[in-house]
Scaffold this active site. Structure first.
Site, PDB file in Angstrom:
ATOM      1  CG  HIS A   1      -8.592  -4.001   2.579  1.00 22.94           C
ATOM      2  ND1 HIS A   1      -8.286  -2.894   1.336  1.00 22.94           N
ATOM      3  CD2 HIS A   1      -8.619  -5.106   2.299  1.00 22.94           C
ATOM      4  CE1 HIS A   1      -8.353  -3.641   0.619  1.00 22.94           C
ATOM      5  NE2 HIS A   1      -8.289  -5.159   0.757  1.00 22.94           N
TER       6      HIS A   1
ATOM      7  N   PRO B   1     -12.116  -6.844  -0.187  1.00 25.87           N
ATOM      8  CG  PRO B   1     -11.898  -8.035  -2.512  1.00 25.87           C
ATOM      9  CD  PRO B   1     -12.395  -6.677  -1.594  1.00 25.87           C
ATOM     10  N   GLY B   2      -9.480  -9.108   1.390  1.00 21.65           N
ATOM     11  CA  GLY B   2      -7.926  -9.195   1.500  1.00 21.65           C
ATOM     12  C   GLY B   2      -7.864  -9.068   3.030  1.00 21.65           C
TER      13      GLY B   2
ATOM     14  CG  HIS C   1      -6.044 -12.119  -9.170  1.00 19.56           C
ATOM     15  ND1 HIS C   1      -6.449 -11.501  -8.077  1.00 19.56           N
ATOM     16  CD2 HIS C   1      -7.215 -12.900  -9.401  1.00 19.56           C
ATOM     17  CE1 HIS C   1      -7.474 -11.961  -7.628  1.00 19.56           C
ATOM     18  NE2 HIS C   1      -8.145 -12.623  -8.464  1.00 19.56           N
TER      19      HIS C   1
ATOM     20  NE  ARG D   1      -3.586  -2.885   0.906  1.00 19.23           N
ATOM     21  CZ  ARG D   1      -4.307  -3.499  -0.333  1.00 19.23           C
ATOM     22  NH1 ARG D   1      -4.052  -3.394  -1.384  1.00 19.23           N
ATOM     23  NH2 ARG D   1      -4.939  -4.282   0.301  1.00 19.23           N
TER      24      ARG D   1
ATOM     25  CG  ASP E   1      -3.349 -12.071  -1.679  1.00 18.46           C
ATOM     26  OD1 ASP E   1      -2.877 -10.709  -1.667  1.00 18.46           O
ATOM     27  OD2 ASP E   1      -4.383 -12.472  -2.145  1.00 18.46           O
TER      28      ASP E   1
END
Ligand SMILES: [Zn+2]
Length: 448
Positions: free
Chosen positions: A314, A329-330, A181, A65, A310
């Site tokens: 968030h 998602p994550g 992906h 990020r 992965d």
């Protein structure tokens, strides 16, 4: 000869075997692995009390990020999380703000990471708009490209086979892999439209919108392009038996493909949504117990090449929403991967040799991270000391990551990273960060 550091009284994992020995580190590198009595004098000496030394994990699927997404994670918080989890190198993904999709945006991220990083950071770029720029991106040091087939991220239209083939050919010419992906965008969007129209907004609807067929179809499409381009494709986070089977067939044919699985897809099934709600939401989603079993049966004979977290942090508010279509998602994974896998080693489901192959040796090979991933003289001193017997309960409120949630919260684990060394320096000691920002290197490809 006097070296910087000597670690004695250890059990060192060398190419899968445990050797009772010590290890001498100097100027960032491993200079000697030998019986304690044969090690050189050192400024710092540490008795590891019989604990095991593994190559530091190389996590080839991490979302650091930062920049305009710094509220989710920064290179400092993300690499602190990595060090806490025994991860000594991460490969950053390009779906940032701005997207990493050219040599300029790549260099900007490198500059930012260089000042903050506690562990090594390498970069994947999205494909740039102009394919001629691919060579520049590689020259700037990207270790690979990432193609998202489920959404439009980056400079090219991924629905266009011709364009994707041309991009794959150029990546092959530059000698770098493409991480994919693989999920078919049209299948997902159509399913989602139907489910939304039917008023569905729960986690189960999300799972339905991302069916195994979307993964398998996308994988089959990519395999055709691999055949025609000669590129090395690395399939990210394979989650379903159907998708996995397509990859296994291609491997049998001898195609240059590798694949990765995540700890959450290996250890959790879709029943977890009933417990963790959208905090367990990932893309691809958690699947059935049969899919989980299929991943394990492929892992044991070595058909799966990599375990990567992965790590996709968030903000709490982005997860704590009413509709699944609003939820991001994550999940964060850097601080849980190693303890979860050591637990499996303790349970006898995984060997240490397999753990090291999947988390260090293979990712180093696939992304050409030179002199890393294996504990041997001359290599960078990236290592993690683990306590195989330490038992604890995963508690995300203690994470260094900004993302203080985990689908593994409350899980009892056995095995813990005690000390993490990066480029010969002690970075994490018993859960504390003890090194300054900038200890991590920017790892560039060594192709130039
Ligand atoms: Zn990802």
């Amino acid at each position: 000869m006097q070296v910087d550091t000597v670690l004695s009284n250890a059990r060192i994992c060398i190419r899968g075997a445990l050797v009772e020995a010590g290890i001498a580190l100097d100027e960032g590198k491993i200079v000697k692995i030998a019986k304690d009595t044969n090690l050189p004098a050192a400024s710092t000496k540490l008795d590891l009390k019989g604990h095991i030394v593994l190559p530091g994990l190389i996590d080839c699927h991490v979302h650091m990020r930062d920049q305009q997404l710094a509220y989710k994670e920064t290179f400092f918080t993300g690499t602190s999380a990595a060090a806490a989890g025994g991860v000594t190198s991460v490969i950053d993904m390009p779906n940032n703000k701005p997207v990493t999709m050219g040599s300029f945006s790549l260099k900007e991220r490198m500059k930012l990471a260089e000042k903050q990083a506690l562990v090594n950071v390498a970069f994947n770029s999205a494909f740039p708009k102009r394919l001629e720029e691919i060579a520049e991106v590689v020259k700037a040091g990207a270790v690979g490209f990432k193609a998202y087939l489920s959404s439009r991220i980056g400079g090219i239209d991924v629905d266009d086979d011709e364009l994707l083939l041309a991009a794959f050919r150029e990546a092959a010419a530059q000698g770098v892999p493409v991480a994919v992906h693989a999920e078919d965008r049209e299948i997902i969007e159509e399913q989602r439209r139907e489910l939304e129209a039917a008023g569905r907004n729960d986690a189960d609807a999300y799972v339905k919108a991302h069916p195994p067929e979307a993964e398998a179809q996308s994988i089959r499409r990519v395999l055709r392009l691999v055949k025609n381009s000669g590129v090395h494709v690395h399939f990210c986070h394979v989650s379903s038996a159907l998708g996995l089977n397509a990859i296994l067939m291609a491997k049998k044919e001898g195609l240059a493909v590798t694949c990765e699985v995540t700890p959450h897809n290996l250890l959790l099934s879709s029943g977890q949504y009933g417990i963790s709600g959208f905090f367990a939401l990932t893309d691809p989603p958690l699947r059935t117990q049969e899919d989980v079993s299929a991943l394990w049966s492929a892992l044991k004979p070595g058909f799966i090449d990599v375990i990567a977290s992965d790590h996709a942090p968030h903000a709490f508010e982005e997860k704590n929403v009413d509709s699944v279509w609003e939820a991001k998602p994550g999940v964060p994974g850097l601080e849980t991967t190693l303890s979860l896998l050591l637990t499996k080693v303790n349970e006898g489901r995984l060997s240490l040799a397999e753990l090291v192959r999947l988390t260090a040796e293979e990712p180093a090979k696939i992304f050409h991270l030179s002199k890393r991933g294996v504990l041997e003289e001359g290599n960078w001193a990236d290592l993690v000391v683990v306590d195989m017997k330490h038992e604890h309960v995963i508690d995300s409120s203690e994470f260094f990551s900004k993302a203080k949630y985990s689908p593994f919260d409350g899980m009892h684990v056995k095995g813990k990273p005690l000390k993490t060394f990066v480029n010969g320096k002690l970075v994490m000691d018993e859960g504390e960060m003890v090194s300054e920002s900038g200890t991590g290197h920017i790892v560039r490809n060594m192709l130039i």
